[in-house]
Every structure is written in C-alpha cells, then in structure tokens.
Design an enzyme around this catalytic site. Structure first.
Site, mmCIF file in Angstrom:
data_model
loop_
_atom_site.group_PDB
_atom_site.id
_atom_site.type_symbol
_atom_site.label_atom_id
_atom_site.label_comp_id
_atom_site.label_asym_id
_atom_site.label_seq_id
_atom_site.Cartn_x
_atom_site.Cartn_y
_atom_site.Cartn_z
ATOM 1 N N SER A 94 0.848 -1.205 0.000
ATOM 2 C CA SER A 94 0.000 0.000 0.000
ATOM 3 C C SER A 94 0.879 1.249 0.000
ATOM 4 O O SER A 94 0.626 2.206 -0.734
ATOM 5 C CB SER A 94 -0.898 0.026 1.239
ATOM 6 O OG SER A 94 -1.728 -1.102 1.287
ATOM 7 N N ALA A 99 -4.551 -0.808 -2.679
ATOM 8 C CA ALA A 99 -3.893 -0.212 -1.512
ATOM 9 C C ALA A 99 -4.933 -0.104 -0.400
ATOM 10 O O ALA A 99 -6.067 0.310 -0.650
ATOM 11 C CB ALA A 99 -3.373 1.176 -1.857
ATOM 12 N N LYS A 100 -4.535 -0.487 0.791
ATOM 13 C CA LYS A 100 -5.423 -0.268 1.934
ATOM 14 C C LYS A 100 -5.083 1.120 2.470
ATOM 15 O O LYS A 100 -4.304 1.274 3.412
ATOM 16 C CB LYS A 100 -5.227 -1.352 2.998
ATOM 17 C CG LYS A 100 -6.279 -1.294 4.108
ATOM 18 C CD LYS A 100 -6.228 -2.539 4.970
ATOM 19 C CE LYS A 100 -7.082 -2.412 6.213
ATOM 20 N NZ LYS A 100 -8.521 -2.275 5.962
ATOM 21 N N ALA A 101 -5.641 2.111 1.792
ATOM 22 C CA ALA A 101 -5.305 3.503 2.086
ATOM 23 C C ALA A 101 -6.493 4.187 2.744
ATOM 24 O O ALA A 101 -7.646 3.884 2.432
ATOM 25 C CB ALA A 101 -4.946 4.219 0.790
ATOM 26 N N TYR A 116 -11.494 4.950 2.430
ATOM 27 C CA TYR A 116 -12.558 4.844 3.422
ATOM 28 C C TYR A 116 -13.447 6.089 3.472
ATOM 29 O O TYR A 116 -14.385 6.132 4.262
ATOM 30 C CB TYR A 116 -11.952 4.465 4.782
ATOM 31 C CG TYR A 116 -11.406 3.048 4.691
ATOM 32 C CD1 TYR A 116 -12.205 1.959 5.011
ATOM 33 C CD2 TYR A 116 -10.140 2.805 4.182
ATOM 34 C CE1 TYR A 116 -11.740 0.672 4.858
ATOM 35 C CE2 TYR A 116 -9.666 1.511 4.025
ATOM 36 C CZ TYR A 116 -10.469 0.447 4.368
ATOM 37 O OH TYR A 116 -10.012 -0.829 4.190
#
Ligand code: PMP
Length: 308
Positions: free
Chosen positions: A65, A159-161, A165
């Site tokens: 990420s 990507a866990k960005a 969210y």
C-alpha cells in the site's frame, strides 16, 4: 456504539507512548489529504498461547500500500513485524486488534506530500465482534449501497489507504442510518464489489463465488484464507464478476474480513437470502476458520505467528 477500548501504550515512531499522549499536529498532511495507509490485524488467544493471524501477509500488504503511494516506510519489514508483536505484549493483551498506520506527517500543506516525513504508529485494543455479538451465528441484514465503489485508476483499491474509506464511510453511514448492519457496494460497471470493510462471497448449488480483483475490491487476507480453506474442503471456488441479483437468488451469502471474520448475511435489500439464517457452507467454513485460528488444527500454511 461503544467507544474504543483504550490500552496503555501506542508505538509511535519507534517508541512506546502512553495512550493519551499519542498525539499529532492538526496540520499533519494525512489529516488533510488522507495520505496514509494502514492494516487491521487480529491476535488470537489459543491454548498454546497468543498468535497473530497472518501477520506477515498483513505487513506485506502494508508495504505494498505504501509503495503505491510512493511512501518509504522508515522501518524494515522485520522491524514492523516485531513492533506489532511488542505493542501487544507491552499492553499486556492476549487477544486484540492491531492497527499499524503509516502516514505523511507535519511539514508542508500543499497537495504534494513528497517532502512530508513518513511516520508510523501501531495501536492495539480489545475489539469484539465487528458486526454485533450475534452476527456470526445469526447473520446480518444488509443493503446494496447507492454509493458506487471506488473505480479503477481513481483511488487504487489494492492499496489499503485511508482515502478509500471516504467511500467506505458513505456506504457504511447510509446502511446504518437506513437500519442495516452494512452496505454492499457495486463497482463502477454495476457488478458486486464488497462491503465497506469486508469482502463478499455467495454460495449457489454448492459452488462458492466471490468477486475477482477487477471488481475494485481490497485483496482481503480473510478472503484468501476462506478460498484456500474452501478448496481444501473440496468446494469449487470461482472468482467471477457477480451481478447484483445473483446475491438475491444465492443459497448463502457471507462477508469475510479481519474485523468481521466470517459473517453470514441473512437478508439483502429486505430480501431473505436462502433460509434467512446461516447456511451449511458458511457454517462449515466458519468451523474450519475458527479451529485454524484457535490452533486446533495443524498450521499447514504457516498463518499463526507466535506472539512470543
Ligand atoms: N475490504 C475492505 C474495504 C476492507 O476494509 C477490509 C478489511 N481490511 C476487507 C475487505 C477485508 O480484508 P481482510 O480480510 O484483509 O481484513
């Protein structure tokens, strides 16, 4: 909803800081432009001690990420790995959620983040059942969101960005305010993507279906776990583009995620799914998953990282 259950210390740029003193400046770049990436990991208590589930895979995804966002993490893979474990130990916890966060800190406030320092924090806390205490057994009621999932080549879903969210919060708030536990987003083509914090699976005529990466999903580690365990149990698992209505006519639908674990879905848009209760395939996969994380079966994939 109950607030966060505070622990004692937070790992902040290499040092343990008392929980209440772990603070940043209001002009931190990440606060304004979501220039941060993170992970959500669970540590489970078993009869053989505490284990962090797939810690290396989570840290790998954290580094991936960060790479997508051109952030250089100022610690090695092993340093982050050890820091995650030490934070759990330092807080005296045996079972908890672990949240490493990598963010652009305080320096300048133009959109360009390149000169801002890259900072790392790791927090841990006790976290119960994400979608409610009865969710794992009874299932949850959800809706298809009116919000579309982030689209390809916009905000990158692999990507866990934190920025992802913004979309996730719109999906979640809508669902909650309409009286549901969670929302399911469709991708920009109208195919099923995922929940605001979970991947999704459907079971029909004994075959298990789940959206592929092209549906703008986060490549969930629980998703991967469930695919492996399901194949091991002899189920056929197909990664496909799923039309929304396939969910309505499925025999079973369930969410997967570190926080949600494996949560059955009993209705979607007020339509009952299957018999409106946890189905046999979901139950079987839950049993396999929970016996694995409790260390009751051999750790054949090397997923249980000992805490100590
Ligand atoms: N999708 C989204 C958007 C998520 O936030 C999460 C939780 N990290 C997942 C899927 C599930 O991923 P994992 O199984 O790795 O927790």
């Amino acid at each position: 909803m109950a607030g966060i259950k505070e622990a004692k210390y937070i790992w902040m740029n290499g040092e343990f800081v008392p929980w209440k003193e772990a603070k940043i400046h209001v002009l931190t770049h990440a606060l304004h432009y979501a220039s941060s990436v993170f992970e959500g990991i669970r540590c489970y208590k078993t009869k053989k001690g505490s284990f962090v589930f797939r810690l290396k895979d989570h840290i790998k995804r954290l580094f991936d990420s960060a790479k997508i966002y051109r952030m250089e993490i100022p610690y090695s893979f092993d340093e982050i790995l050890v820091a995650c474990k030490r934070t759990v130990i330092e807080n005296g916890l045996e079972e908890c959620y672990i949240r490493p966060l990598v963010f652009r800190g305080y320096h300048s406030l133009g959109v360009n983040p390149l000169d801002c320092p890259v900072e790392v924090v790791i927090a841990v806390w006790e976290w119960g059942k994400y979608l409610g205490p009865e969710a794992l057994e009874k299932g949850v009621d959800v809706m298809v969101s009116s919000w579309t999932r982030i689209a390809p080549n916009t905000v990158p879903p692999l990507a866990k960005a934190s920025g992802n969210y913004a979309n996730g919060q719109l999906i979640k708030m809508e669902a909650i305010l309409y009286g549901f536990s969670e929302g399911i987003a469709l991708d920009s083509m109208g195919f099923v993507s995922e929940g605001s914090g979970e991947n999704i699976f459907a079971v029909k005529d004994g075959v298990i279906y789940t959206p592929f990466l092209d549906a703008c999903i986060l490549p969930g580690i629980t998703r991967d776990t469930v695919i492996k365990l399901a194949r091991e149990a002899g189920y056929e698992v197909r990664e496909v583009m799923l039309p929304r209505e396939f969910l309505y006519i499925a025999d079973e639908v369930f969410f997967t995620g570190t926080a949600a674990e494996i949560t059955p879905i009993k209705s979607i848009d007020k339509m009952i799914i299957g018999k409106g209760e946890r189905g046999p395939v979901t139950k079987k996969l839950q049993e396999m998953f929970f016996s694995y994380i409790k260390g009751e079966v051999p750790d054949k994939y090397g997923w249980l990282e000992p805490l100590k």
